[in-house]
Enzyme design. Structure first.
Site, PDB file in Angstrom:
ATOM      1  N   CYS A 102       0.827  -1.215   0.000  1.00 48.72           N
ATOM      2  CA  CYS A 102       0.000   0.000   0.000  1.00 48.72           C
ATOM      3  C   CYS A 102       0.863   1.269   0.000  1.00 48.72           C
ATOM      4  CB  CYS A 102      -0.904  -0.040   1.238  1.00 48.72           C
ATOM      5  SG  CYS A 102      -1.782   1.489   1.588  1.00 48.72           S
ATOM      6  N   CYS A 105       0.039   3.825   2.730  1.00 55.35           N
ATOM      7  CA  CYS A 105       0.490   3.314   4.037  1.00 55.35           C
ATOM      8  C   CYS A 105       1.951   3.665   4.265  1.00 55.35           C
ATOM      9  CB  CYS A 105       0.318   1.796   4.116  1.00 55.35           C
ATOM     10  SG  CYS A 105      -1.396   1.242   3.990  1.00 55.35           S
TER      11      CYS A 105
END
Length: 186
Positions: A102, A105
């Site tokens: 991600c 993230c």
């Protein structure tokens, strides 16, 4: 990351360092640099593979701050440690639900690391990998990552979804951390 795919950068808490490719001046490579890292010299290096001009698959960019480790490692929490680290914690807990693939993230991770240091003794911070702990993520209805949740007294109190600026997380955290009590003597 797939070619042409981009993620939003929280410019309010970051500076963008960009460089043009010598072979293709129209192609720009950018890295989000947290605003806390202003005085150190920055270095961007590319690990290009594919054809000679570096436009093939596998091109990567690594941004580094010379002479300084800009990230603070946030400890992991898992399904087996969830009860003791989060539910039974005497302090409020910020949990970052994330995955290794991600992009957003990866952008928010240094912010969470900084907050864990800033609120040391007042707040505990942990990361939960949703790929490795899908049951816990499902239990708290995590549908997008990154999702950051605050727990206090074993209960979920608040959540924030996405790679948001540090100021957004601070506002959320401040609602749940203990403040020193002021006594007024008359």
């Amino acid at each position: 990351m797939a070619a042409g795919l981009a993620f939003p950068v929280p410019v309010a808490s970051s500076t963008l360092a960009c460089a043009s490719s010598p072979a293709h001046p129209a192609h720009r490579i950018c890295c989000a640099i947290p605003s806390t890292v202003k005085s150190s010299p920055l270095r961007a290096t590319t690990g290009l593979s594919g054809n000679r001009r570096g436009t093939g698959r596998g091109a990567s960019v690594v941004c580094a701050v010379q002479g300084q480790d800009a990230t603070i490692q946030v400890p992991d929490v898992t399904k087996s440690t969830w009860q003791s680290l989060v539910i039974e914690s005497e302090l409020p807990v910020l949990v970052e639900f994330w995955a290794s693939w991600c992009g957003p993230c990866k952008m928010i991770d240094p912010v969470v690391g900084k907050l864990s240091k800033d609120y040391e003794g007042k707040l505990k911070c942990y990361k939960l990998n949703t790929d490795e702990n899908p049951d816990t993520a499902s239990q708290y209805r995590v549908r997008s990552i990154p999702t950051l949740m605050i727990f206090k007294n074993g209960e979920k109190k608040d959540s924030v979804i996405g790679a948001v600026p540090e100021s957004t997380l601070v506002t959320c955290i401040e609602k749940f951390v203990e403040r020193p009590r002021l006594f007024v003597f008359a």
